[in-house]
Scaffold this motif. Structure first.
Motif, PDB file in Angstrom:
ATOM      1  N   ARG A 415       0.861  -1.177   0.000  1.00 26.62           N
ATOM      2  CA  ARG A 415       0.000   0.000   0.000  1.00 26.62           C
ATOM      3  C   ARG A 415       0.902   1.232   0.000  1.00 26.62           C
ATOM      4  O   ARG A 415       2.004   1.193   0.552  1.00 26.62           O
ATOM      5  N   MET A 416       0.463   2.277  -0.613  1.00 26.43           N
ATOM      6  CA  MET A 416       1.272   3.487  -0.705  1.00 26.43           C
ATOM      7  C   MET A 416       0.599   4.641   0.029  1.00 26.43           C
ATOM      8  O   MET A 416      -0.618   4.795  -0.032  1.00 26.43           O
ATOM      9  N   GLN A 417       1.401   5.438   0.704  1.00 26.13           N
ATOM     10  CA  GLN A 417       0.925   6.696   1.273  1.00 26.13           C
ATOM     11  C   GLN A 417       1.695   7.826   0.598  1.00 26.13           C
ATOM     12  O   GLN A 417       2.926   7.844   0.611  1.00 26.13           O
ATOM     13  N   VAL A 418       0.958   8.755   0.011  1.00 25.26           N
ATOM     14  CA  VAL A 418       1.568   9.834  -0.768  1.00 25.26           C
ATOM     15  C   VAL A 418       1.157  11.180  -0.187  1.00 25.26           C
ATOM     16  O   VAL A 418      -0.024  11.533  -0.159  1.00 25.26           O
ATOM     17  N   ARG A 419       2.140  11.959   0.303  1.00 20.67           N
ATOM     18  CA  ARG A 419       1.902  13.295   0.833  1.00 20.67           C
ATOM     19  C   ARG A 419       2.059  14.314  -0.297  1.00 20.67           C
ATOM     20  O   ARG A 419       3.141  14.433  -0.870  1.00 20.67           O
ATOM     21  N   ILE A 420       0.987  15.026  -0.606  1.00 15.76           N
ATOM     22  CA  ILE A 420       1.029  16.018  -1.689  1.00 15.76           C
ATOM     23  C   ILE A 420       1.060  17.419  -1.066  1.00 15.76           C
ATOM     24  O   ILE A 420       0.127  17.837  -0.377  1.00 15.76           O
ATOM     25  N   GLY A 421       2.153  18.139  -1.320  1.00 17.86           N
ATOM     26  CA  GLY A 421       2.317  19.479  -0.783  1.00 17.86           C
ATOM     27  C   GLY A 421       1.895  20.546  -1.774  1.00 17.86           C
ATOM     28  O   GLY A 421       2.010  20.365  -2.992  1.00 17.86           O
ATOM     29  N   TYR A 422       1.411  21.647  -1.251  1.00 17.38           N
ATOM     30  CA  TYR A 422       1.078  22.823  -2.062  1.00 17.38           C
ATOM     31  C   TYR A 422       0.947  24.017  -1.128  1.00 17.38           C
ATOM     32  O   TYR A 422       0.855  23.865   0.099  1.00 17.38           O
ATOM     33  N   LEU A 423       0.950  25.213  -1.703  1.00 13.40           N
ATOM     34  CA  LEU A 423       0.824  26.430  -0.904  1.00 13.40           C
ATOM     35  C   LEU A 423      -0.640  26.669  -0.580  1.00 13.40           C
ATOM     36  O   LEU A 423      -1.475  26.831  -1.484  1.00 13.40           O
ATOM     37  N   GLY A 424      -0.973  26.685   0.707  1.00 15.02           N
ATOM     38  CA  GLY A 424      -2.351  26.875   1.112  1.00 15.02           C
ATOM     39  C   GLY A 424      -2.510  28.121   1.979  1.00 15.02           C
ATOM     40  O   GLY A 424      -1.520  28.784   2.319  1.00 15.02           O
ATOM     41  N   PRO A 425      -3.726  28.437   2.366  1.00 14.69           N
ATOM     42  CA  PRO A 425      -4.943  27.750   1.932  1.00 14.69           C
ATOM     43  C   PRO A 425      -5.270  28.059   0.478  1.00 14.69           C
ATOM     44  O   PRO A 425      -5.063  29.173   0.003  1.00 14.69           O
ATOM     45  N   ASP A 426      -5.785  27.049  -0.214  1.00 13.82           N
ATOM     46  CA  ASP A 426      -6.102  27.161  -1.635  1.00 13.82           C
ATOM     47  C   ASP A 426      -7.245  26.191  -1.917  1.00 13.82           C
ATOM     48  O   ASP A 426      -7.042  24.977  -1.977  1.00 13.82           O
ATOM     49  N   GLU A 427      -8.431  26.714  -2.055  1.00 14.48           N
ATOM     50  CA  GLU A 427      -9.608  25.867  -2.227  1.00 14.48           C
ATOM     51  C   GLU A 427      -9.504  24.994  -3.472  1.00 14.48           C
ATOM     52  O   GLU A 427      -9.920  23.832  -3.459  1.00 14.48           O
ATOM     53  N   ARG A 428      -8.965  25.543  -4.539  1.00 19.33           N
ATOM     54  CA  ARG A 428      -8.880  24.795  -5.795  1.00 19.33           C
ATOM     55  C   ARG A 428      -7.905  23.629  -5.681  1.00 19.33           C
ATOM     56  O   ARG A 428      -8.207  22.502  -6.081  1.00 19.33           O
ATOM     57  N   ARG A 429      -6.732  23.889  -5.124  1.00 22.75           N
ATOM     58  CA  ARG A 429      -5.757  22.799  -5.005  1.00 22.75           C
ATOM     59  C   ARG A 429      -6.167  21.795  -3.926  1.00 22.75           C
ATOM     60  O   ARG A 429      -5.884  20.603  -4.051  1.00 22.75           O
ATOM     61  N   ALA A 430      -6.851  22.259  -2.891  1.00 24.02           N
ATOM     62  CA  ALA A 430      -7.372  21.323  -1.894  1.00 24.02           C
ATOM     63  C   ALA A 430      -8.376  20.380  -2.537  1.00 24.02           C
ATOM     64  O   ALA A 430      -8.398  19.173  -2.253  1.00 24.02           O
ATOM     65  N   ARG A 431      -9.219  20.920  -3.414  1.00 26.04           N
ATOM     66  CA  ARG A 431     -10.195  20.077  -4.119  1.00 26.04           C
ATOM     67  C   ARG A 431      -9.485  19.104  -5.055  1.00 26.04           C
ATOM     68  O   ARG A 431      -9.903  17.943  -5.200  1.00 26.04           O
ATOM     69  N   THR A 432      -8.398  19.538  -5.704  1.00 27.67           N
ATOM     70  CA  THR A 432      -7.623  18.649  -6.575  1.00 27.67           C
ATOM     71  C   THR A 432      -7.095  17.462  -5.783  1.00 27.67           C
ATOM     72  O   THR A 432      -7.237  16.299  -6.197  1.00 27.67           O
ATOM     73  N   VAL A 433      -6.479  17.730  -4.644  1.00 30.26           N
ATOM     74  CA  VAL A 433      -5.924  16.651  -3.823  1.00 30.26           C
ATOM     75  C   VAL A 433      -7.037  15.733  -3.319  1.00 30.26           C
ATOM     76  O   VAL A 433      -6.891  14.504  -3.297  1.00 30.26           O
ATOM     77  N   GLU A 434      -8.161  16.318  -2.935  1.00 26.17           N
ATOM     78  CA  GLU A 434      -9.287  15.514  -2.468  1.00 26.17           C
ATOM     79  C   GLU A 434      -9.779  14.566  -3.562  1.00 26.17           C
ATOM     80  O   GLU A 434     -10.041  13.379  -3.312  1.00 26.17           O
ATOM     81  N   SER A 435      -9.895  15.068  -4.790  1.00 21.88           N
ATOM     82  CA  SER A 435     -10.368  14.242  -5.907  1.00 21.88           C
ATOM     83  C   SER A 435      -9.395  13.111  -6.204  1.00 21.88           C
ATOM     84  O   SER A 435      -9.811  11.982  -6.497  1.00 21.88           O
ATOM     85  N   ILE A 436      -8.108  13.421  -6.138  1.00 23.18           N
ATOM     86  CA  ILE A 436      -7.103  12.384  -6.381  1.00 23.18           C
ATOM     87  C   ILE A 436      -7.203  11.310  -5.298  1.00 23.18           C
ATOM     88  O   ILE A 436      -7.138  10.103  -5.579  1.00 23.18           O
ATOM     89  N   GLY A 437      -7.376  11.742  -4.058  1.00 27.04           N
ATOM     90  CA  GLY A 437      -7.498  10.788  -2.962  1.00 27.04           C
ATOM     91  C   GLY A 437      -8.694   9.880  -3.113  1.00 27.04           C
ATOM     92  O   GLY A 437      -8.605   8.655  -2.896  1.00 27.04           O
ATOM     93  N   GLU A 438      -9.845  10.450  -3.494  1.00 28.19           N
ATOM     94  CA  GLU A 438     -11.051   9.657  -3.679  1.00 28.19           C
ATOM     95  C   GLU A 438     -10.872   8.623  -4.786  1.00 28.19           C
ATOM     96  O   GLU A 438     -11.349   7.492  -4.679  1.00 28.19           O
ATOM     97  N   SER A 439     -10.154   8.999  -5.850  1.00 24.11           N
ATOM     98  CA  SER A 439      -9.972   8.103  -6.987  1.00 24.11           C
ATOM     99  C   SER A 439      -8.934   7.017  -6.729  1.00 24.11           C
ATOM    100  O   SER A 439      -9.108   5.869  -7.144  1.00 24.11           O
TER     101      SER A 439
END
Length: 579
Positions: A415-439
């Protein structure tokens, strides 16, 4: 003494007259409105979606920051990036012309009037420092027996192809000699806006008075001291400003920086070109009280990624548009840790819902060739050659959970755990990471949102995160150009912007070839081969061309969107706000 003399009423009168002249030439304008010298000049607020933590936009984290957007008219160069994404010559700074001969040689001549705001003339020393920092030639052994760069420079590109810079210290002329066979097609982008740092400050603060001599004679100890200052000495944080550190060579200079009042730029009285149309520009980056400024009506220009932050209400009569930019929204992967095996990177790429992300967070612009997820890291979407690179990206056009699971297992991970970093707060990039996680969860890949207010791209190199969600060449805000050189350079071994540490010799050869390729057939052959390798290795995963919200308050003159690394402030010295 010269600076003191310039602080009398004369410069203000000159600026007022020129500002009125500029307005009169653009629209029918009553001369009575400009008759009085005492008429107050406007202050214009400019909000960006990035931090400003340094004066030096050329370090790895500095290039990713908002320094390029904040200081494009504070530290100009021989060219700047216009709205089309291409370089425009800035003849206020000087001229650059090719010298006939067998190898590419360029003669740079600074304007005879060019001078920093501290009264020190600009000189070829500034070009030598820029070349030394970005050339990649100054290294020292590290503990593992390899070599480490002295300068923490983001960009290499054409600077690595320069053999030498002939400069008589203090002179207004420099002759730049490229290596035989390296006739770089992008040479006009070198020594551009925000790339020429004040060499006299670096020399003084590093204790190396003969900076040019130290660099041209490869004096490692002296160059090390210069590099140490260049890397960190121009740090910029809200609070007390040391004016000696931050001299300007443009229409504006830094006056102050505070969380409450923003980054204040004021007219540079020693500027030799056309005086700025407005005396004061206040830049509001992340980390300042932008919300309060917006509520108080102190923001008149915004340039932010669509849906990332607020502050786009500019009042009645404002012009606000969503523009597809040159900035490539992408994931950049580490090449160690969980992603040491390329199969692990392919696993994530196969479960990222690229089409869904484009539909939800991207935007189409047929004039730029943007109709879906981006398929090339190396060619602009509006290049006629762009469609030829699409084929190897086909495997990743749709989510394939079974294939992602197979690649994860091939990497040897249950199993893999992947930490995705970005400059926050950022609603758009938070949604991107959330969508990737769900998929990706079903493929045995757990995505961790590692967004942070203190995020910088170098955290990927340090192993603090496993992947980063950024723009072109790690940009955290505005980014990208039409020539794609920054994007290509970020995949080259040894480039500072290559924070993932990707290194493949054949890819380096192909990228070097693109720097000098002069016809479409050569460019296509190099780009297609490189993309086949890159889509197999997945050092990065292109998502979509970043849409940006760019707005100007009603009554703004010369407000023109520039959806590139230069940002909306590319011509801020022409802005005039009439209320």
């Amino acid at each position: 003494m010269a600076v003191t003399q310039r602080n009398d009423a004369t410069p203000r009168r000159r600026r007022t007259i020129l500002a009125c002249a500029a307005m009169a030439s653009a629209v029918a304008f009553s001369t009575a409105a400009c008759a009085a010298e005492e008429e107050p000049l406007h202050s214009i607020g400019y909000a960006i979606d990035n931090t400003v933590t340094t004066y030096n936009a050329n370090t790895v984290d500095g290039a990713a920051s908002g320094a390029r957007q904040a200081f494009v008219r504070v530290l100009p160069g021989f060219g700047y990036v216009g709205p089309s994404g291409r370089v425009i010559a800035d003849t206020d700074i000087g001229t650059a012309s090719v010298v006939p001969g067998e190898t590419l040689t360029v003669q740079y001549r600074l304007s005879p009037q060019s001078v920093y705001s501290d009264g020190v003339p600009m000189s070829c020393d500034d070009l030598v420092l820029t070349w030394a920092a970005s050339s990649g030639r100054f290294t020292v052994p590290d503990e593992s027996g390899g070599q480490v760069q002295l300068f923490d420079a983001s960009r290499r590109g054409g600077y690595a192809d320069i053999d030498r810079v002939d400069c008589q210290p203090g002179s207004k002329e420099a002759t730049v000699f490229f290596r035989p066979g390296r006739e770089d097609t992008d040479w006009r982008s070198l020594f551009g806006a925000t790339e020429l740092m004040p060499a006299h400050v670096a020399a003084e603060r590093s204790g190396v008075p003969d900076l040019v001599g130290a660099i041209t004679t490869n004096d490692t100890d002296a160059v090390r001291r210069i590099a140490e200052f260049w890397n960190t000495g121009w740090a910029l944080t809200p609070g007390e400003i040391d004016p000696g550190l931050f001299p300007s060579a443009g229409p504006y200079r830094i006056e102050s920086y505070s969380a409450e009042e923003g980054l204040t730029l004021v007219a540079n009285d020693l500027w030799w070109g056309n005086a700025p149309g407005t005396d004061r520009i206040v830049v509001w980056p992340r980390g300042t009280d932008t919300s309060a400024a917006a509520e108080d009506g102190r923001i008149h220009v915004v340039d932010v990624a669509e849906g990332s932050v607020g502050h786009s209400d500019l009042g009645d009569g404002a012009t606000i548009s969503t523009v597809v930019s040159r900035n490539l929204e992408q994931l950049v992967f580490a090449t160690k840790g969980v992603f040491q095996d390329p199969a692990a990177r392919r696993a994530v790429a196969l479960c990222v819902p690229r089409t869904q992300l484009f539909d939800e967070l991207g935007a189409s612009d047929e004039s730029l060739g943007v109709t879906g997820p981006v398929t090339s890291r190396l060619l602009a979407t509006d290049s006629p050659l762009y469609p030829q690179t699409a084929e190897p990206a086909g495997r990743y056009s749709q989510v394939d959970i079974d294939a992602a699971r197979t690649e994860r297992e091939a990497s040897g991970q249950d199993r893999m755990q992947v930490r995705i970093g970005y400059l926050g707060p950022d609603e758009r990039r938070a949604r991107t990471v959330e969508s990737i996680g769900e998929s990706c969860r079903e493929a045995g890949i757990d995505i961790v949102d590692a967004g942070s207010e203190t995020f910088v791209p170098s955290q990927l190199k340090a192993g603090e995160v496993d992947a980063i969600l950024v723009g072109t060449a790690d940009a955290l805000g505005a980014g990208g150009t039409a020539d794609m050189q920054d994007a290509r350079g970020a995949l080259h071994t040894g480039a500072g912007s290559n924070v993932g540490g990707y290194s493949v010799g054949r890819v380096d050869e192909l990228l070097d070839g693109l720097l000098v390729a002069r016809d479409n057939a050569a460019v296509a052959g190099l780009a297609i081969e490189a993309e086949r390798i890159l889509w197999g290795d997945i050092p990065t995963l292109p998502l979509f061309a970043q849409p940006r919200t760019i707005g100007f308050a009603g009554g703004m003159h010369a407000g023109l969107p520039n959806p590139t690394t230069a940002g909306a402030g590319w011509n801020m010295d022409r802005w005039i706000l009439r209320g």
